[in-house]
Write a protein that holds these residues in place. Structure first.
Motif, mmCIF file in Angstrom:
data_model
loop_
_atom_site.group_PDB
_atom_site.id
_atom_site.type_symbol
_atom_site.label_atom_id
_atom_site.label_comp_id
_atom_site.label_asym_id
_atom_site.label_seq_id
_atom_site.Cartn_x
_atom_site.Cartn_y
_atom_site.Cartn_z
ATOM 1 N N LEU A 98 0.831 -1.195 0.000
ATOM 2 C CA LEU A 98 0.000 0.000 0.000
ATOM 3 C C LEU A 98 0.870 1.252 0.000
ATOM 4 O O LEU A 98 2.096 1.176 0.118
ATOM 5 C CB LEU A 98 -0.935 -0.014 1.200
ATOM 6 N N THR A 99 0.219 2.372 -0.187
ATOM 7 C CA THR A 99 0.870 3.670 -0.100
ATOM 8 C C THR A 99 0.222 4.419 1.048
ATOM 9 O O THR A 99 -1.007 4.576 1.076
ATOM 10 C CB THR A 99 0.703 4.465 -1.408
ATOM 11 N N THR A 100 1.052 4.855 1.994
ATOM 12 C CA THR A 100 0.504 5.616 3.114
ATOM 13 C C THR A 100 0.232 7.048 2.679
ATOM 14 O O THR A 100 0.835 7.558 1.724
ATOM 15 C CB THR A 100 1.458 5.613 4.317
ATOM 16 N N ARG A 101 -0.686 7.673 3.381
ATOM 17 C CA ARG A 101 -1.087 9.035 3.037
ATOM 18 C C ARG A 101 -0.112 10.061 3.593
ATOM 19 O O ARG A 101 0.283 10.996 2.900
ATOM 20 C CB ARG A 101 -2.501 9.288 3.551
ATOM 21 N N VAL A 102 0.221 9.915 4.869
ATOM 22 C CA VAL A 102 1.126 10.875 5.518
ATOM 23 C C VAL A 102 2.164 10.084 6.310
ATOM 24 O O VAL A 102 1.799 9.492 7.339
ATOM 25 C CB VAL A 102 0.382 11.845 6.448
ATOM 26 N N PRO A 103 3.399 10.032 5.891
ATOM 27 C CA PRO A 103 3.901 10.618 4.645
ATOM 28 C C PRO A 103 3.508 9.756 3.447
ATOM 29 O O PRO A 103 3.158 8.593 3.610
ATOM 30 C CB PRO A 103 5.418 10.593 4.866
ATOM 31 N N LEU A 104 3.606 10.331 2.255
ATOM 32 C CA LEU A 104 3.257 9.599 1.045
ATOM 33 C C LEU A 104 4.425 8.692 0.685
ATOM 34 O O LEU A 104 5.444 9.127 0.166
ATOM 35 C CB LEU A 104 2.977 10.590 -0.095
ATOM 36 N N ARG A 105 4.249 7.385 0.961
ATOM 37 C CA ARG A 105 5.344 6.453 0.712
ATOM 38 C C ARG A 105 4.795 5.035 0.627
ATOM 39 O O ARG A 105 3.744 4.720 1.192
ATOM 40 C CB ARG A 105 6.383 6.515 1.834
ATOM 41 N N PRO A 106 5.513 4.153 -0.100
ATOM 42 C CA PRO A 106 5.069 2.760 -0.176
ATOM 43 C C PRO A 106 5.361 2.020 1.112
ATOM 44 O O PRO A 106 6.287 2.344 1.847
ATOM 45 C CB PRO A 106 5.898 2.194 -1.335
ATOM 46 N N MET A 107 4.561 0.999 1.375
ATOM 47 C CA MET A 107 4.688 0.223 2.591
ATOM 48 C C MET A 107 4.152 -1.175 2.359
ATOM 49 O O MET A 107 3.199 -1.349 1.606
ATOM 50 C CB MET A 107 3.902 0.906 3.717
ATOM 51 N N ASN A 108 4.771 -2.164 2.981
ATOM 52 C CA ASN A 108 4.254 -3.523 2.981
ATOM 53 C C ASN A 108 3.858 -3.865 4.412
ATOM 54 O O ASN A 108 4.642 -3.682 5.332
ATOM 55 C CB ASN A 108 5.286 -4.513 2.464
ATOM 56 N N ALA A 109 2.641 -4.343 4.578
ATOM 57 C CA ALA A 109 2.118 -4.595 5.919
ATOM 58 C C ALA A 109 1.622 -6.030 6.061
ATOM 59 O O ALA A 109 1.162 -6.641 5.083
ATOM 60 C CB ALA A 109 0.988 -3.617 6.224
ATOM 61 N N TRP A 110 1.704 -6.556 7.287
ATOM 62 C CA TRP A 110 1.242 -7.903 7.619
ATOM 63 C C TRP A 110 0.201 -7.836 8.723
ATOM 64 O O TRP A 110 0.275 -6.994 9.621
ATOM 65 C CB TRP A 110 2.405 -8.760 8.117
ATOM 66 N N GLY A 111 -0.745 -8.747 8.653
ATOM 67 C CA GLY A 111 -1.670 -8.923 9.758
ATOM 68 C C GLY A 111 -1.048 -9.782 10.838
ATOM 69 O O GLY A 111 0.066 -10.294 10.688
ATOM 70 N N GLN A 112 -1.783 -9.949 11.936
ATOM 71 C CA GLN A 112 -1.249 -10.681 13.088
ATOM 72 C C GLN A 112 -1.400 -12.189 12.942
ATOM 73 O O GLN A 112 -0.791 -12.944 13.700
ATOM 74 C CB GLN A 112 -1.959 -10.212 14.366
ATOM 75 N N GLY A 113 -2.189 -12.622 11.989
ATOM 76 C CA GLY A 113 -2.388 -14.049 11.762
ATOM 77 C C GLY A 113 -3.644 -14.570 12.423
ATOM 78 O O GLY A 113 -4.033 -14.098 13.498
ATOM 79 N N THR A 114 -4.266 -15.541 11.779
ATOM 80 C CA THR A 114 -5.444 -16.196 12.341
ATOM 81 C C THR A 114 -5.307 -17.698 12.124
ATOM 82 O O THR A 114 -4.926 -18.145 11.044
ATOM 83 C CB THR A 114 -6.747 -15.644 11.723
ATOM 84 N N GLN A 115 -5.614 -18.468 13.167
ATOM 85 C CA GLN A 115 -5.424 -19.916 13.116
ATOM 86 C C GLN A 115 -6.592 -20.581 12.394
ATOM 87 O O GLN A 115 -7.759 -20.327 12.697
ATOM 88 C CB GLN A 115 -5.311 -20.491 14.527
ATOM 89 N N VAL A 116 -6.249 -21.447 11.460
ATOM 90 C CA VAL A 116 -7.231 -22.308 10.798
ATOM 91 C C VAL A 116 -6.834 -23.755 11.084
ATOM 92 O O VAL A 116 -5.707 -24.157 10.784
ATOM 93 C CB VAL A 116 -7.278 -22.063 9.286
ATOM 94 N N THR A 117 -7.748 -24.498 11.691
ATOM 95 C CA THR A 117 -7.495 -25.896 12.018
ATOM 96 C C THR A 117 -8.564 -26.753 11.371
ATOM 97 O O THR A 117 -9.764 -26.524 11.582
ATOM 98 C CB THR A 117 -7.502 -26.128 13.531
ATOM 99 N N VAL A 118 -8.121 -27.705 10.560
ATOM 100 C CA VAL A 118 -9.042 -28.617 9.879
ATOM 101 C C VAL A 118 -8.849 -30.007 10.480
ATOM 102 O O VAL A 118 -7.807 -30.638 10.294
ATOM 103 C CB VAL A 118 -8.793 -28.647 8.368
ATOM 104 N N SER A 119 -9.843 -30.453 11.226
ATOM 105 C CA SER A 119 -9.711 -31.717 11.941
ATOM 106 C C SER A 119 -11.087 -32.266 12.282
ATOM 107 O O SER A 119 -12.030 -31.507 12.531
ATOM 108 C CB SER A 119 -8.906 -31.512 13.232
ATOM 109 N N SER A 120 -11.168 -33.590 12.301
ATOM 110 C CA SER A 120 -12.421 -34.230 12.716
ATOM 111 C C SER A 120 -12.383 -34.553 14.204
ATOM 112 O O SER A 120 -13.348 -35.083 14.754
ATOM 113 C CB SER A 120 -12.654 -35.487 11.891
#
Length: 120
Positions: A98-120
């Motif tokens: 993304l590009t931030t507004r103030v200051p105007l610059r490119p940025m790469n951001a990550w979320g905190q993560g969410t667990q997905v568990t597939v199991s019977s």
């Protein structure tokens, strides 16, 4: 800038889940967005990506089962996961160029993560 994920959980094999990731903060534009996952003892891998124009790409292991989409008005990306398998179990991370507004610059951001568990 923050990326906040939601929608993970425990599901039986063959089931479905929908992940969401909303970007917020001083954002000028959100460009490519994607979902990665990391299983225990494995490297983080790209699951699906979507450009600002809506072009998509998928890992071979999820093609035909997962669908990535986005709502540009809400700066939100989704991952619809169907026909889930035990090997889909992982922590899923949202990523955005993304590009931030103030200051105007490119940025790469990550979320905190969410667990997905597939199991019977």
């Amino acid at each position: 800038v923050q990326l906040v994920e939601s929608g993970g959980g425990l599901v039986q094999p063959g089931g479905s889940l929908r992940l969401s990731c909303a970007a917020s903060g001083s954002i000028f534009t959100v460009n490519a967005m994607g979902w990665y996952r990391q299983a225990p003892g494995k490297q983080r891998e790209l699951v699906a990506a979507i450009s600002s124009g809506g072009s998509t790409s998928y890992a071979d292991s999820v093609k035909g089962r997962f669908t990535i989409s986005r709502d540009n008005a809400k700066n939100t990306v989704y991952l619809q996961m169907n026909s889930l398998k035990p090997e889909d179990t992982a922590v899923y991370y949202c990523n955005a160029d993304l590009t931030t507004r103030v200051p105007l610059r490119p940025m790469n951001a990550w979320g905190q993560g969410t667990q997905v568990t597939v199991s019977s």
